[in-house]
Design an enzyme around this catalytic site. Structure first.
Site, PDB file in Angstrom:
ATOM      1  N   HIS A  53       0.841  -1.207   0.000  1.00  0.00           N
ATOM      2  CA  HIS A  53       0.000   0.000   0.000  1.00  0.00           C
ATOM      3  C   HIS A  53       0.874   1.254   0.000  1.00  0.00           C
ATOM      4  O   HIS A  53       0.609   2.209  -0.724  1.00  0.00           O
ATOM      5  CB  HIS A  53      -0.896   0.050   1.252  1.00  0.00           C
ATOM      6  CG  HIS A  53      -1.910  -1.042   1.354  1.00  0.00           C
ATOM      7  ND1 HIS A  53      -2.007  -1.870   2.440  1.00  0.00           N
ATOM      8  CD2 HIS A  53      -2.896  -1.432   0.505  1.00  0.00           C
ATOM      9  CE1 HIS A  53      -3.015  -2.727   2.272  1.00  0.00           C
ATOM     10  NE2 HIS A  53      -3.568  -2.482   1.102  1.00  0.00           N
ATOM     11  N   LYS A  73     -15.429  -8.534   5.742  1.00  0.00           N
ATOM     12  CA  LYS A  73     -14.930  -9.461   6.756  1.00  0.00           C
ATOM     13  C   LYS A  73     -14.729  -8.713   8.081  1.00  0.00           C
ATOM     14  O   LYS A  73     -14.616  -7.495   8.086  1.00  0.00           O
ATOM     15  CB  LYS A  73     -13.616 -10.075   6.275  1.00  0.00           C
ATOM     16  CG  LYS A  73     -12.610  -9.051   5.742  1.00  0.00           C
ATOM     17  CD  LYS A  73     -12.499  -9.048   4.229  1.00  0.00           C
ATOM     18  CE  LYS A  73     -11.841  -7.731   3.761  1.00  0.00           C
ATOM     19  NZ  LYS A  73     -11.625  -7.585   2.367  1.00  0.00           N
ATOM     20  N   ARG A  76      -2.216  -6.545  -8.483  1.00  0.00           N
ATOM     21  CA  ARG A  76      -1.014  -7.337  -8.190  1.00  0.00           C
ATOM     22  C   ARG A  76      -0.884  -8.525  -9.131  1.00  0.00           C
ATOM     23  O   ARG A  76       0.172  -8.857  -9.592  1.00  0.00           O
ATOM     24  CB  ARG A  76      -1.050  -7.843  -6.743  1.00  0.00           C
ATOM     25  CG  ARG A  76      -0.903  -6.746  -5.718  1.00  0.00           C
ATOM     26  CD  ARG A  76      -1.318  -7.219  -4.365  1.00  0.00           C
ATOM     27  NE  ARG A  76      -2.691  -7.703  -4.405  1.00  0.00           N
ATOM     28  CZ  ARG A  76      -3.398  -8.063  -3.349  1.00  0.00           C
ATOM     29  NH1 ARG A  76      -2.846  -8.019  -2.166  1.00  0.00           N
ATOM     30  NH2 ARG A  76      -4.642  -8.467  -3.467  1.00  0.00           N
ATOM     31  N   SER A 118      -2.718  -7.737   2.945  1.00  0.00           N
ATOM     32  CA  SER A 118      -2.966  -7.573   4.385  1.00  0.00           C
ATOM     33  C   SER A 118      -3.318  -8.914   5.014  1.00  0.00           C
ATOM     34  O   SER A 118      -2.912  -9.205   6.144  1.00  0.00           O
ATOM     35  CB  SER A 118      -4.111  -6.593   4.617  1.00  0.00           C
ATOM     36  OG  SER A 118      -3.765  -5.324   4.144  1.00  0.00           O
TER      37      SER A 118
HETATM   38  O1  PNS Z   1      -9.109  -3.266   0.298  1.00  0.00           O
HETATM   39  P1  PNS Z   1     -10.407  -3.753  -0.259  1.00  0.00           P
HETATM   40  O2  PNS Z   1     -11.161  -4.527   0.802  1.00  0.00           O
HETATM   41  O3  PNS Z   1     -10.255  -4.513  -1.529  1.00  0.00           O
HETATM   42  O4  PNS Z   1     -11.290  -2.437  -0.582  1.00  0.00           O
HETATM   43  C1  PNS Z   1     -12.570  -2.556  -1.136  1.00  0.00           C
HETATM   44  C2  PNS Z   1     -13.288  -1.184  -1.116  1.00  0.00           C
HETATM   45  C3  PNS Z   1     -13.388  -0.664   0.297  1.00  0.00           C
HETATM   46  C4  PNS Z   1     -12.506  -0.194  -1.959  1.00  0.00           C
HETATM   47  C5  PNS Z   1     -14.708  -1.391  -1.742  1.00  0.00           C
HETATM   48  O5  PNS Z   1     -15.344  -2.430  -1.085  1.00  0.00           O
HETATM   49  C6  PNS Z   1     -15.555  -0.131  -1.701  1.00  0.00           C
HETATM   50  O6  PNS Z   1     -15.343   0.769  -2.474  1.00  0.00           O
HETATM   51  N1  PNS Z   1     -16.511  -0.091  -0.758  1.00  0.00           N
HETATM   52  C7  PNS Z   1     -17.393   1.024  -0.592  1.00  0.00           C
HETATM   53  C8  PNS Z   1     -18.813   0.692  -1.042  1.00  0.00           C
HETATM   54  C9  PNS Z   1     -18.982   0.919  -2.515  1.00  0.00           C
HETATM   55  O7  PNS Z   1     -18.815   2.002  -3.044  1.00  0.00           O
HETATM   56  N2  PNS Z   1     -19.317  -0.172  -3.229  1.00  0.00           N
HETATM   57  C10 PNS Z   1     -19.547  -0.134  -4.647  1.00  0.00           C
HETATM   58  C11 PNS Z   1     -18.248  -0.231  -5.420  1.00  0.00           C
HETATM   59  S1  PNS Z   1     -18.419  -1.491  -6.573  1.00  0.00           S
END
Ligand code: PNS
Length: 159
Positions: free
Chosen positions: A18, A42, A90, A128
């Site tokens: 990150h 989660k 990645r 992570s």
């Molecule tokens: O690190 P991660 O868990 O892959 O991050 C995922 C994240 C937080 C970026 C994604 O779940 C998100 O944007 N959540 C907010 C809700 C949202 O906007 N959902 C619609 C996007 S498809």
């Protein structure tokens, strides 16, 4: 004109992968908002406040802001004036989920572009969840996370 980018994620916890992406983003945005999702699917190891605090300790730069967000990412991006979403890619396994998310975000906010960055080669395997697993079993994560995160993992897991 100030170009604002938003780098969203769970950051449970922030890793050197990150950190690498944050610094790469600064090549093309003037300000980066690291957006920590309140609702992660989660059960997170670190609380929201802990995840935010660890990023603040790790990414110290006046052009980096760290904020928690709830609800839709596109709404948060709009509220901070961001025109770019930064995400890391990645491996091929990341692609399908990232592609779906980018297209959904484009449907919701057509002017908001998603930009994918590839991390440094030696960090491509890092996540992570792997860091949490290695730390949980007492493995050495010093090459994978900032010292502040390493200490937080030790405290949290009692290792
Ligand atoms: O690190 P991660 O868990 O892959 O991050 C995922 C994240 C937080 C970026 C994604 O779940 C998100 O944007 N959540 C907010 C809700 C949202 O906007 N959902 C619609 C996007 S498809």
């Amino acid at each position: 004109m100030t170009r604002v980018g938003v780098y969203p994620g769970s950051f449970d916890p922030i890793t050197k992968g990150h950190e690498d992406l944050i610094h790469r983003s600064l090549a093309f945005v003037d300000k980066l908002v690291v957006a920590v999702a309140v609702n992660v699917s989660k059960q997170p190891l670190f609380t929201l406040d802990e995840r935010v605090a660890l990023i603040k300790q790790t990414a110290r730069d006046t052009v980096i802001d760290v904020r928690a967000f709830d609800g839709l990412l596109v709404d948060f991006a709009r509220s901070v004036g961001a025109t770019v979403i930064v995400r890391g890619l990645r491996a091929v396994s990341d692609f399908e989920y990232e592609f779906q998310m980018a297209l959904m975000n484009r449907t919701l906010a057509p002017k908001l572009e998603t930009v994918f960055l590839v991390p440094a080669f030696d960090l491509t395997y890092l996540s992570s969840s792997l860091v949490r697993e290695v730390a949980r079993f007492g493995g050495d994560v010093s090459a994978l996370v900032h010292p502040a995160v390493q200490q937080a993992l030790r405290q949290k897991l009692g290792k």
